[in-house]
Design a protein around this motif. Structure first.
Motif, PDB file in Angstrom:
ATOM      1  N   TYR A   1       9.079  -3.838  41.151  1.00  0.00           N
ATOM      2  CA  TYR A   1       8.731  -4.886  40.204  1.00  0.00           C
ATOM      3  C   TYR A   1       9.973  -5.290  39.420  1.00  0.00           C
ATOM      4  N   LEU A   2       9.919  -6.503  38.898  1.00  0.00           N
ATOM      5  CA  LEU A   2      11.067  -7.126  38.268  1.00  0.00           C
ATOM      6  C   LEU A   2      10.797  -7.312  36.777  1.00  0.00           C
ATOM      7  N   THR A   3      11.793  -6.961  35.947  1.00  0.00           N
ATOM      8  CA  THR A   3      11.704  -7.220  34.511  1.00  0.00           C
ATOM      9  C   THR A   3      12.927  -7.989  34.049  1.00  0.00           C
ATOM     10  N   THR A   4      12.696  -8.844  33.062  1.00  0.00           N
ATOM     11  CA  THR A   4      13.785  -9.559  32.415  1.00  0.00           C
ATOM     12  C   THR A   4      13.895  -9.026  30.992  1.00  0.00           C
ATOM     13  N   PRO A   5      15.024  -9.271  30.330  1.00  0.00           N
ATOM     14  CA  PRO A   5      15.156  -8.790  28.957  1.00  0.00           C
ATOM     15  C   PRO A   5      14.306  -9.608  27.991  1.00  0.00           C
ATOM     16  N   HIS A   6      13.845  -8.952  26.948  1.00  0.00           N
ATOM     17  CA  HIS A   6      13.095  -9.656  25.917  1.00  0.00           C
ATOM     18  C   HIS A   6      14.027 -10.588  25.140  1.00  0.00           C
TER      19      HIS A   6
ATOM     20  N   GLY B   1       8.984  -6.936  20.097  1.00  0.00           N
ATOM     21  CA  GLY B   1       9.284  -6.348  21.389  1.00  0.00           C
ATOM     22  C   GLY B   1       8.356  -6.777  22.493  1.00  0.00           C
ATOM     23  N   GLN B   2       8.385  -6.019  23.563  1.00  0.00           N
ATOM     24  CA  GLN B   2       7.638  -6.308  24.773  1.00  0.00           C
ATOM     25  C   GLN B   2       7.258  -4.979  25.402  1.00  0.00           C
ATOM     26  N   GLN B   3       6.025  -4.880  25.890  1.00  0.00           N
ATOM     27  CA  GLN B   3       5.551  -3.645  26.516  1.00  0.00           C
ATOM     28  C   GLN B   3       5.019  -3.950  27.916  1.00  0.00           C
ATOM     29  N   VAL B   4       5.091  -2.963  28.804  1.00  0.00           N
ATOM     30  CA  VAL B   4       4.574  -3.096  30.167  1.00  0.00           C
ATOM     31  C   VAL B   4       3.606  -1.941  30.425  1.00  0.00           C
ATOM     32  N   TYR B   5       2.440  -2.284  30.960  1.00  0.00           N
ATOM     33  CA  TYR B   5       1.419  -1.293  31.308  1.00  0.00           C
ATOM     34  C   TYR B   5       0.956  -1.523  32.737  1.00  0.00           C
ATOM     35  N   TRP B   6       0.483  -0.428  33.362  1.00  0.00           N
ATOM     36  CA  TRP B   6      -0.108  -0.513  34.693  1.00  0.00           C
ATOM     37  C   TRP B   6      -1.523   0.044  34.619  1.00  0.00           C
ATOM     38  N   GLY B   7      -2.476  -0.708  35.153  1.00  0.00           N
ATOM     39  CA  GLY B   7      -3.857  -0.259  35.148  1.00  0.00           C
ATOM     40  C   GLY B   7      -4.408  -0.145  36.562  1.00  0.00           C
TER      41      GLY B   7
ATOM     42  N   HIS C   1       1.671   3.580  30.551  1.00  0.00           N
ATOM     43  CA  HIS C   1       2.711   2.775  29.899  1.00  0.00           C
ATOM     44  C   HIS C   1       3.974   2.909  30.736  1.00  0.00           C
ATOM     45  N   ALA C   2       4.538   1.795  31.160  1.00  0.00           N
ATOM     46  CA  ALA C   2       5.739   1.840  32.002  1.00  0.00           C
ATOM     47  C   ALA C   2       6.939   2.305  31.191  1.00  0.00           C
ATOM     48  N   PRO C   3       7.849   3.036  31.829  1.00  0.00           N
ATOM     49  CA  PRO C   3       9.035   3.539  31.125  1.00  0.00           C
ATOM     50  C   PRO C   3      10.099   2.457  30.979  1.00  0.00           C
ATOM     51  N   THR C   4       9.739   1.396  30.275  1.00  0.00           N
ATOM     52  CA  THR C   4      10.694   0.316  30.039  1.00  0.00           C
ATOM     53  C   THR C   4      10.877   0.153  28.538  1.00  0.00           C
ATOM     54  N   ASP C   5      12.025  -0.319  28.153  1.00  0.00           N
ATOM     55  CA  ASP C   5      12.295  -0.525  26.735  1.00  0.00           C
ATOM     56  C   ASP C   5      12.522  -2.007  26.487  1.00  0.00           C
ATOM     57  N   ASP C   6      11.551  -2.662  25.868  1.00  0.00           N
ATOM     58  CA  ASP C   6      11.663  -4.066  25.494  1.00  0.00           C
ATOM     59  C   ASP C   6      11.975  -4.943  26.699  1.00  0.00           C
ATOM     60  N   ARG C   7      11.208  -4.754  27.774  1.00  0.00           N
ATOM     61  CA  ARG C   7      11.384  -5.517  29.008  1.00  0.00           C
ATOM     62  C   ARG C   7      10.147  -6.367  29.263  1.00  0.00           C
ATOM     63  N   VAL C   8      10.332  -7.523  29.917  1.00  0.00           N
ATOM     64  CA  VAL C   8       9.246  -8.428  30.245  1.00  0.00           C
ATOM     65  C   VAL C   8       8.920  -8.288  31.733  1.00  0.00           C
ATOM     66  N   LEU C   9       7.713  -7.833  32.052  1.00  0.00           N
ATOM     67  CA  LEU C   9       7.267  -7.776  33.447  1.00  0.00           C
ATOM     68  C   LEU C   9       7.041  -9.205  33.926  1.00  0.00           C
ATOM     69  N   VAL C  10       7.777  -9.619  34.962  1.00  0.00           N
ATOM     70  CA  VAL C  10       7.674 -11.002  35.423  1.00  0.00           C
ATOM     71  C   VAL C  10       7.179 -11.139  36.857  1.00  0.00           C
TER      72      VAL C  10
END
Length: 189
Positions: free
Chosen positions: A121-126, A86-92, A103-112
């Motif tokens: 912000y934009l995410t693509t699918p894993h 999978g793929q995880q997104v975090y914000w610090g 931890h961003a509320p995304t499920d298997d998304r790629v922060l791009v």
């Protein structure tokens, strides 16, 4: 060598490699490192002397990661690839000299990418699925572009995308090796 910060070695328990990011003011480094006995951690290190200001467990093992600068200069995004898992997104961000991580509320998304004004912000699918545009910081879905609407199959989108400017986003299509320009407001092609 001015300083170094020892950490557990990469290549154990699914942890393969991390990333580092130097804050805009040059006072800190965010570093993704393997946990001593569990999942990876995101460390905040002071550049004056190399002291670790804090460690935050990520709850995953990085096959690779990438830190992405937020335009506000206070936040940093972290895309953690777990290989096939999978793929995880975090914000610090730094508060009172300590790391604060969400931890961003995304499920298997790629922060791009992050919009030039920092509000989205934009995410693509894993693997397969739509490209999504999210509100920052809550992660609410603002817009989506389905694979079929982009003229591709189920897994049409590649992991690469970015803002050309405030009004346009460039997307990479996996199957056709083509590029697609979409509106930064609603992802319409």
């Amino acid at each position: 060598l001015e300083w170094e910060v020892p950490h557990p070695s990469w290549g154990r328990g699914g942890s393969e490699r991390g990333s580092c990011y130097v804050t805009d003011d040059g006072d800190h480094v965010w570093a993704t490192v393997p946990g001593a006995s569990g999942p990876d951690e995101w460390w905040l290190i002071r550049t004056s002397g190399g002291a670790v200001a804090g460690r935050v467990p990520l709850g995953c093992f990085a096959g690779g990661s990438e830190a992405i600068r937020h335009p506000d200069g206070r936040h940093v995004g972290l895309a953690v690839g777990e290989g096939q898992d999978g793929q995880q997104v975090y914000w610090g961000q730094i508060q009172a000299g300590r790391p604060q991580v969400a931890h961003a509320p995304t499920d298997d998304r790629v922060l791009v990418a992050i919009s030039p004004d920092g509000r989205r912000y934009l995410t693509t699918p894993h693997y397969s699925g739509p490209v999504l545009l999210h509100a920052f910081p809550d992660g609410a879905e603002v817009a989506r572009l389905e694979s079929g609407d982009a003229g591709g199959g189920e897994d049409a989108f590649d992991w690469f995308a970015g803002y050309l400017d405030a009004g346009r986003i460039l997307l990479s299509l996996r199957e056709e090796d083509d590029l697609l320009v979409a509106s930064a407001d609603d992802l319409s092609p």
